[in-house]
Design a protein around this motif. Structure first.
Motif: not given
Length: 350
Positions: A49-52, A35-39, A294-295, A339-340
């Motif tokens: 991305a940085a975590a990857r 849901d929209a509040g998750a990010a 992105v995948s 994307a996320l």
């Protein structure tokens, strides 16, 4: 000037739904939609991305940096920026040896203050053959101007801009070198000269070739770029990465071979970057398109990051297609979650 279109892409020229809708969607392709509040700032695009070990960036217009909604999204969501057109030759050196770095410098300085990386786009863009003062030069003088321009720009931003698209859009759809002032005076060898000059000016910078219409290796243009990179690598010409611009007029325009093309370039020993991504559309179809793109990048270890070509739809060079991740108000669209989710899922499966 007449400019050929590719999936709605016009040469180099970039001048210039709600939370309820997202929550109501059960799936984006194979990926669940939060849901929209998750990010949040800790779990948004750049941080994920940085975590990857990668980046997620955006093209930035210097004139938008006074807009608090715009800068808020930059700070929260992106760990890399590209000054959108402010580093193009005509913007930086409008007259010979007269350099204008102020606009690009605003983007670079702000990025560095916020810990974001910077990509330099448009160092040499022969598809935009409008640097008027170059037209009057002889062949020898054109070569000197090319080297001088590259040296001055990279020297000015040395240590601040980590990656440069040294040459962008040098090939026509046929696979031949695009006619331009540079090609007409110096021949195709100007490409090599540009890369060698860039390495000499900033040995630490990553040097890329960047183009549109090279997302399907079965097409002549993509094959020509592939052959260029393979040749450069075999002869020791400095090249570190290939940029796939990836301007898609709709989800249907993404080739089925996209992932294989990324892998094929990476197999040459260079990194691959998605440098100017936008996908026309809305809703589930657009979200799935972003997920697939992105995948495809995350699945290849040498695909180091993605840059979307703008922040909100209203900032896009083709805003009528609503091609970006945020709407006019700065609200995350389903495409954002496509994307996320791709980056999160690929942490486990790709």
């Amino acid at each position: 000037m007449t400019r050929a279109l590719f999936n709605g892409r016009t040469g180099r020229w970039h001048r210039a739904l709600t939370a309820a809708a997202v929550a109501g969607m059960a799936l984006i392709g194979a990926a669940a939609v939060p849901d929209a509040g998750a990010a949040s700032a800790a779990t948004g695009l750049g941080a994920t991305a940085a975590a990857r070990g990668r980046y997620f960036g955006a093209a930035v217009q210097p004139g938008r940096l006074t807009d608090p909604v715009y800068t808020g999204l930059l700070d929260q969501e992106f760990n890399s920026v590209t000054p959108e057109n402010a580093l193009e030759w005509d913007a930086v050196e409008p007259a010979r040896n007269q350099f204008a770095f102020t606009a690009a410098g605003l983007v670079v300085d702000r990025a560095r203050a916020h810990g974001a990386a910077v990509r330099g786009r448009g160092l040499v863009s022969p598809s935009a053959d409008h640097v008027a003062w170059v037209a009057a030069l002889s062949a020898d003088d054109t070569r000197a101007a090319l080297r001088s321009h590259i040296t001055a720009v990279l020297s000015h931003f040395r240590g601040q801009v980590g990656t440069w698209d040294v040459v962008s859009e040098a090939f026509a759809d046929s696979g031949s070198v695009r006619p331009s002032m540079l090609a007409n005076r110096l021949g195709p060898a100007y490409l090599e000269e540009a890369f060698r000059a860039a390495r000499a000016a900033d040995p630490a910078a990553r040097l890329c070739y960047n183009d549109f219409g090279i997302e399907d290796l079965g097409l002549p243009k993509a094959q020509a770029v592939y052959d260029l990179v393979r040749d450069f690598r075999s002869r020791g010409v400095p090249i570190d990465c290939v940029g796939l611009e990836s301007h898609f007029i709709s989800a249907a325009a993404i080739p089925s071979t996209y992932g294989r093309t990324i892998a094929a370039f990476a197999a040459l020993g260079v990194n691959v970057e998605i440098t100017e991504l936008d996908v026309g559309g809305s809703g589930t179809a657009q979200a799935d398109a972003y997920r697939r793109v992105v995948s495809a990048c995350i699945a290849v270890s040498r695909c180091t990051g993605v840059t979307v070509w703008g922040v909100r739809d209203i900032d896009s060079w083709r805003s009528n297609l609503t091609p970006l991740l945020f709407d006019a108000a700065g609200t995350r669209k389903p495409a954002y979650y496509g994307a996320l989710s791709a980056m999160r899922i690929c942490a486990v499966r790709c």
